[in-house]
Design a protein around this motif. Structure first.
Motif, PDB file in Angstrom:
ATOM      1  N   ILE A  49       0.830  -1.199   0.000  1.00  0.00           N
ATOM      2  CA  ILE A  49       0.000   0.000   0.000  1.00  0.00           C
ATOM      3  C   ILE A  49       0.870   1.257   0.000  1.00  0.00           C
ATOM      4  O   ILE A  49       0.640   2.192  -0.761  1.00  0.00           O
ATOM      5  CB  ILE A  49      -0.952  -0.004   1.208  1.00  0.00           C
ATOM      6  N   SER A  50       1.884   1.282   0.858  1.00  0.00           N
ATOM      7  CA  SER A  50       2.723   2.474   0.935  1.00  0.00           C
ATOM      8  C   SER A  50       3.536   2.676  -0.340  1.00  0.00           C
ATOM      9  O   SER A  50       3.879   3.812  -0.691  1.00  0.00           O
ATOM     10  CB  SER A  50       3.657   2.394   2.149  1.00  0.00           C
TER      11      SER A  50
ATOM     12  N   ILE B 262      -1.382   2.609   7.873  1.00  0.00           N
ATOM     13  CA  ILE B 262      -1.319   1.248   8.409  1.00  0.00           C
ATOM     14  C   ILE B 262       0.088   0.678   8.286  1.00  0.00           C
ATOM     15  O   ILE B 262       0.493  -0.192   9.070  1.00  0.00           O
ATOM     16  CB  ILE B 262      -2.335   0.333   7.681  1.00  0.00           C
ATOM     17  N   SER B 263       0.863   1.194   7.337  1.00  0.00           N
ATOM     18  CA  SER B 263       2.220   0.671   7.165  1.00  0.00           C
ATOM     19  C   SER B 263       3.073   0.947   8.394  1.00  0.00           C
ATOM     20  O   SER B 263       3.866   0.100   8.816  1.00  0.00           O
ATOM     21  CB  SER B 263       2.873   1.280   5.919  1.00  0.00           C
TER      22      SER B 263
ATOM     23  N   ALA C 102       1.832  -1.381  11.254  1.00  0.00           N
ATOM     24  CA  ALA C 102       2.270  -2.759  11.018  1.00  0.00           C
ATOM     25  C   ALA C 102       3.757  -2.916  11.317  1.00  0.00           C
ATOM     26  O   ALA C 102       4.185  -3.936  11.885  1.00  0.00           O
ATOM     27  CB  ALA C 102       1.978  -3.154   9.574  1.00  0.00           C
ATOM     28  N   ARG C 103       4.550  -1.918  10.967  1.00  0.00           N
ATOM     29  CA  ARG C 103       5.982  -2.007  11.244  1.00  0.00           C
ATOM     30  C   ARG C 103       6.253  -1.990  12.744  1.00  0.00           C
ATOM     31  O   ARG C 103       7.134  -2.710  13.236  1.00  0.00           O
ATOM     32  CB  ARG C 103       6.696  -0.840  10.558  1.00  0.00           C
ATOM     33  N   LEU C 104       5.526  -1.153  13.468  1.00  0.00           N
ATOM     34  CA  LEU C 104       5.717  -1.109  14.913  1.00  0.00           C
ATOM     35  C   LEU C 104       5.401  -2.463  15.547  1.00  0.00           C
ATOM     36  O   LEU C 104       6.098  -2.915  16.454  1.00  0.00           O
ATOM     37  CB  LEU C 104       4.843  -0.006  15.519  1.00  0.00           C
ATOM     38  N   ILE C 105       4.329  -3.095  15.071  1.00  0.00           N
ATOM     39  CA  ILE C 105       3.991  -4.432  15.582  1.00  0.00           C
ATOM     40  C   ILE C 105       5.085  -5.423  15.213  1.00  0.00           C
ATOM     41  O   ILE C 105       5.445  -6.301  16.016  1.00  0.00           O
ATOM     42  CB  ILE C 105       2.627  -4.868  15.028  1.00  0.00           C
ATOM     43  N   ALA C 106       5.659  -5.293  14.015  1.00  0.00           N
ATOM     44  CA  ALA C 106       6.774  -6.153  13.622  1.00  0.00           C
ATOM     45  C   ALA C 106       7.984  -5.917  14.517  1.00  0.00           C
ATOM     46  O   ALA C 106       8.697  -6.868  14.873  1.00  0.00           O
ATOM     47  CB  ALA C 106       7.134  -5.912  12.157  1.00  0.00           C
ATOM     48  N   TYR C 107       8.233  -4.658  14.897  1.00  0.00           N
ATOM     49  CA  TYR C 107       9.332  -4.369  15.809  1.00  0.00           C
ATOM     50  C   TYR C 107       9.115  -5.078  17.143  1.00  0.00           C
ATOM     51  O   TYR C 107      10.022  -5.726  17.681  1.00  0.00           O
ATOM     52  CB  TYR C 107       9.439  -2.858  16.078  1.00  0.00           C
ATOM     53  N   ILE C 108       7.902  -4.923  17.692  1.00  0.00           N
ATOM     54  CA  ILE C 108       7.600  -5.514  19.001  1.00  0.00           C
ATOM     55  C   ILE C 108       7.766  -7.036  18.959  1.00  0.00           C
ATOM     56  O   ILE C 108       8.417  -7.634  19.827  1.00  0.00           O
ATOM     57  CB  ILE C 108       6.172  -5.132  19.436  1.00  0.00           C
TER      58      ILE C 108
END
Length: 422
Positions: free
Chosen positions: A102-103, A344-345, A348-354
């Protein structure tokens, strides 16, 4: 096409990974940020960016350790899969890929808008559509023909986009007024603008995805991640410093660095920075295309997507996945109504970091190492707290969009699991 997934040519070295890191970080955001930060916190703005870079360095230190524990493609998806299993890894990989798709469409629209400022005919109609298709189609073809070609192109673009920015910093330092004392702003002012500063540092994780096409990734990726973030942080600091100490700081220009370049170098300076912005976004698109298009093959290699995505071309690249990513990005870019979902990108990246940070102790234990060492104990809590804090700066609508992507991914996951694999 061959039928053996996962056997890719390792054509990228440390320098290539560094290009991915730098171009994943420096997109269009920094070109609009100087005025926003200066209005919010005044002369403290460059120090806020320096502080942001130091905080993000804790996340990068965790990723640097993670890249030492695997030589396979996937980045966050690979880390989470190895630590918590296939379903958790798939969700991280799917969310990351969807958000980047999307981004990618959103970013090419930014490129088209800046290109239209230089050549107005590109701003609408057939010419705008042709530019979007040409840019994304060209990136698709270059990636299919081999990552070595991408690295060569990224190297040239990195030099061409960094040189004008470094020159702007040097000219700005020469012309800047004598700096006065830096007054610390109220905490509420810093907290209100810190997320905007943090967003400028999102994107380094893209470089961890094509590990399977990197020579000695356990050495190349940690070095490139740490060096790349340090380099970009200093460039951000320099740009913000010369802007905050210029006569136009606080005057409200829509394009602050272009306005500053015009002040220092006239029309030629303004045009040069405008062209640099176009090149910067193009380099960001190139880095994003190269990294995100490698996520589906990593999922296919684990049996989480159809094997078609992981098939290897005669050039040693996952051509099907690259073409799928390019076509999807074109479709999104030609339908601008999706732009509201672009945020949302970041979520989603922040969740991937966590998820990646939480994977680190398990992966260290699986590798026969202590679950925690001094660096992990120091960096991981700060990185985790920073990422969690940032997720709470989003709104309910963005979480709902994220939930929709999770639902779609879950459906595809179970379809793939029920499909016999040859």
């Amino acid at each position: 096409m061959t039928k053996s997934p996962g056997h890719y040519r390792r054509d990228m070295g440390t320098l290539g990974v560094l290009f991915l890191v730098v171009n994943g970080l420096i997109g269009a955001g920094i070109f609009g940020l100087p005025e926003i930060l200066h209005v919010a916190v005044g002369a403290f703005a460059p120090w806020l960016l320096l502080l942001g870079g130091m905080l993000v360095m804790t996340i990068v230190l965790c990723f640097a350790q993670l890249t030492r524990l695997t030589d396979r493609s996937g980045g966050p998806q690979r880390f989470v899969t190895d630590a918590y299993g296939r379903f958790a890894g798939f969700q991280i990989g799917w969310l990351f890929f969807s958000a980047r798709l999307i981004s990618q469409g959103a970013n090419v629209l930014v490129l088209a808008a800046y290109a239209a400022a230089l050549w107005p005919v590109l701003g609408e109609g057939v010419a705008r559509t042709a530019l979007i298709v040409a840019v994304l189609g060209g990136l698709t073809l270059v990636n299919i023909f081999g990552i070595r070609r991408v690295v060569t192109i990224l190297g040239a673009m990195t030099f061409l986009k960094l040189l004008p920015l470094i020159l702007l910093i040097l000219f700005g330092l020469a012309a800047a007024s004598t700096p006065g004392p830096v007054a610390l702003p109220q905490f509420s002012a810093v907290e209100g603008i810190a997320l905007a500063a943090l967003y400028a540092f999102v994107g380094f994780e893209n470089a961890t995805i094509p590990a399977g096409e990197t020579r000695d990734p356990r050495r190349a990726m940690p070095r490139a991640l740490l060096l790349g973030l340090a380099l970009v942080t200093m460039i951000y600091f320099g740009l913000q410093w010369v802007y905050s100490h210029s006569p136009i700081a606080g005057s409200g220009p829509d394009a602050p660095l272009t306005t500053l370049a015009g002040l220092l170098g006239g029309d030629a300076g303004a045009w040069l920075i405008a062209a640099t912005i176009v090149l910067s976004v193009l380099a960001n698109l190139t880095a994003g295309h190269t990294s995100a298009s490698r996520m589906p093959p990593a999922l296919a290699d684990d049996g989480l997507l159809p094997a078609w995505f992981g098939q290897v071309s005669r050039w040693g690249t996952p051509a099907n996945s690259i073409a799928f990513f390019g076509a999807g990005a074109i479709l999104f870019a030609l339908n601008s109504s999706f732009l509201a979902l672009a945020i949302i990108s970041t979520l989603a990246r922040l969740i991937a970091y966590i998820a990646s940070i939480l994977s680190l102790p398990r992966l260290r234990k699986a590798a026969g190492l202590p679950m925690f060492d001094a660096l992990t104990l120091l960096a991981a809590p700060i990185a985790l707290a920073l990422s969690i804090w940032a997720t709470f700066q989003t709104n309910a609508g963005q979480w709902q969009a994220l939930a929709a992507f999770v639902a779609i991914g879950t459906f595809l996951y179970f379809i793939a699991r029920r499909t016999p694999r040859s």
